[in-house]
Design a protein around this motif. Structure first.
Motif, short mmCIF file in Angstrom:
data_model
loop_
_atom_site.label_atom_id
_atom_site.label_comp_id
_atom_site.label_asym_id
_atom_site.label_seq_id
_atom_site.Cartn_x
_atom_site.Cartn_y
_atom_site.Cartn_z
N LEU A 23 0.84 -1.21 0.00
CA LEU A 23 0.00 0.00 0.00
C LEU A 23 0.87 1.25 0.00
CD1 LEU A 23 -2.36 -1.93 1.86
CD2 LEU A 23 -3.37 0.26 1.36
N MET A 24 1.85 1.29 0.87
CA MET A 24 2.74 2.45 0.95
C MET A 24 3.48 2.65 -0.38
SD MET A 24 2.42 3.84 3.96
CE MET A 24 3.92 4.74 4.32
N ALA A 25 3.95 1.58 -0.97
CA ALA A 25 4.69 1.66 -2.23
C ALA A 25 3.83 2.23 -3.35
CB ALA A 25 5.23 0.29 -2.61
N HIS A 26 2.54 1.92 -3.34
CA HIS A 26 1.64 2.42 -4.38
C HIS A 26 1.58 3.95 -4.38
CE1 HIS A 26 -1.63 2.20 -7.27
NE2 HIS A 26 -2.26 3.12 -6.54
N TYR A 27 1.64 4.54 -3.21
CA TYR A 27 1.50 5.99 -3.09
C TYR A 27 2.83 6.74 -3.02
CZ TYR A 27 -3.33 4.86 -2.62
OH TYR A 27 -4.57 4.37 -2.90
N HIS A 28 3.90 6.02 -2.76
CA HIS A 28 5.19 6.68 -2.60
C HIS A 28 6.18 6.30 -3.69
CE1 HIS A 28 4.16 8.47 1.27
NE2 HIS A 28 3.54 7.34 1.52
N GLY A 29 5.74 5.51 -4.65
CA GLY A 29 6.62 5.13 -5.75
C GLY A 29 7.74 4.18 -5.35
N GLY A 30 7.56 3.49 -4.28
CA GLY A 30 8.56 2.54 -3.79
C GLY A 30 8.43 2.38 -2.29
N ALA A 31 9.37 1.71 -1.71
CA ALA A 31 9.32 1.44 -0.27
C ALA A 31 9.27 2.74 0.52
CB ALA A 31 10.54 0.62 0.15
N ALA A 32 8.40 2.76 1.51
CA ALA A 32 8.27 3.92 2.40
C ALA A 32 8.05 3.39 3.81
CB ALA A 32 7.10 4.80 1.98
N PRO A 33 8.74 3.95 4.78
CA PRO A 33 8.60 3.44 6.15
C PRO A 33 7.23 3.77 6.74
CG PRO A 33 9.99 5.39 6.13
CD PRO A 33 9.68 5.06 4.69
N PHE A 34 6.78 2.89 7.62
CA PHE A 34 5.56 3.14 8.40
C PHE A 34 5.76 2.54 9.78
CE2 PHE A 34 4.85 -0.81 6.16
CZ PHE A 34 4.30 -1.64 7.12
N SER A 35 4.99 3.00 10.72
CA SER A 35 5.16 2.56 12.10
C SER A 35 4.67 1.12 12.28
CB SER A 35 4.37 3.48 13.04
OG SER A 35 4.38 2.95 14.35
N PRO A 36 5.49 0.24 12.80
CA PRO A 36 5.06 -1.13 13.09
C PRO A 36 3.93 -1.17 14.13
CG PRO A 36 7.45 -0.94 13.29
CD PRO A 36 6.91 0.44 13.09
N ALA A 37 3.79 -0.09 14.91
CA ALA A 37 2.72 -0.03 15.91
C ALA A 37 1.34 -0.06 15.25
CB ALA A 37 2.87 1.22 16.77
N ALA A 38 1.26 0.30 13.97
CA ALA A 38 -0.02 0.31 13.26
C ALA A 38 -0.50 -1.10 12.92
CB ALA A 38 0.10 1.13 11.99
N ILE A 39 0.40 -2.04 12.84
CA ILE A 39 0.05 -3.38 12.35
C ILE A 39 -1.01 -4.08 13.19
CG2 ILE A 39 0.97 -5.69 11.83
CD1 ILE A 39 3.57 -4.24 10.95
N PRO A 40 -0.86 -4.18 14.52
CA PRO A 40 -1.89 -4.91 15.28
C PRO A 40 -3.24 -4.20 15.35
CG PRO A 40 -0.19 -4.04 16.75
CD PRO A 40 0.26 -3.77 15.34
N ARG A 41 -3.27 -2.90 15.11
CA ARG A 41 -4.55 -2.19 15.19
C ARG A 41 -5.15 -1.91 13.82
NH1 ARG A 41 -0.83 2.18 16.99
NH2 ARG A 41 -0.84 3.71 15.32
N THR A 42 -4.64 -2.61 12.80
CA THR A 42 -5.11 -2.43 11.43
C THR A 42 -5.57 -3.76 10.85
OG1 THR A 42 -3.51 -0.63 11.12
CG2 THR A 42 -4.43 -1.62 9.14
N THR A 43 -6.72 -3.73 10.22
CA THR A 43 -7.18 -4.88 9.45
C THR A 43 -6.69 -4.70 8.03
OG1 THR A 43 -9.16 -5.20 10.79
CG2 THR A 43 -9.21 -6.09 8.55
N VAL A 44 -6.14 -5.74 7.46
CA VAL A 44 -5.69 -5.71 6.08
C VAL A 44 -6.50 -6.76 5.32
CG1 VAL A 44 -3.74 -5.90 4.49
CG2 VAL A 44 -3.39 -4.96 6.79
N LEU A 45 -7.05 -6.33 4.19
CA LEU A 45 -7.87 -7.19 3.35
C LEU A 45 -7.16 -7.45 2.03
CD1 LEU A 45 -11.21 -5.28 3.89
CD2 LEU A 45 -10.64 -7.52 4.84
N ARG A 46 -7.41 -8.63 1.49
CA ARG A 46 -6.84 -9.02 0.20
C ARG A 46 -7.99 -9.40 -0.72
NH1 ARG A 46 -2.36 -12.68 1.32
NH2 ARG A 46 -3.88 -13.84 2.50
#
Length: 162
Positions: A119-142
């Protein structure tokens, strides 16, 4: 497709349109009426399979609907160019769009970081850092795309005559 002259038949061109889009609209089954959501997305190809990723809260209507029926349709569009010919009273829009459908599933915790990275790469044109703290409080759908089509309407130059 009614206008076959506007159909995008090349798969790589469809993927290029998807890469240029910044919002994907999901339509879920809500009984009498569809429930449509504009979402940020990431994507990847696994062989011939196109996979879309979405993120959101860990509870809510979207997840309730998906639990009842994981089927979803999607739409994304970009390249909007207004063509207005004042003298002829003619107005139309140039665009590129992609529609399709597939089934949604929850991404397991062990795969969330990679999916959020897409998701981050889609908007930033490549790898972009994000906080690992977001992972457990985020639902990710495929969404594994089962059917897809693309459409384009080019506008001849000049684009706008006012």
């Amino acid at each position: 497709m009614r206008r076959s002259d506007r159909e995008i038949t090349d798969r790589n061109e469809i993927l290029q349109v998807m890469e240029r889009c910044d919002v994907c609209r999901l339509a879920l089954n809500d009984g009498e009426y569809p429930y449509i959501l504009p979402l940020n997305f990431g994507m990847e190809q696994a062989g011939e399979q196109i996979i879309l990723y979405f993120h959101g809260a860990t509870e809510g209507k979207k997840l309730d609907l998906i639990a009842r029926d994981p089927r979803a349709s999607f739409e994304m569009d970009c390249g909007h160019i207004l063509h207005y010919d004042k003298e002829r009273g003619y107005c139309t829009m140039g665009y590129q769009s992609v529609i399709g459908h597939g089934r949604l599933e929850l991404v397991p915790d062990a795969e969330k970081a990679r999916a959020l990275g897409l998701l981050m790469a889609h908007y930033h044109g490549g790898a972009a850092p994000f906080s690992p703290a977001a992972i457990p409080r985020t639902t990710v759908l495929r969404l594994r795309v089962e059917e897809i089509s693309g459409k384009t309407k080019d506008i001849p130059k000049p684009l706008v005559s006012l």
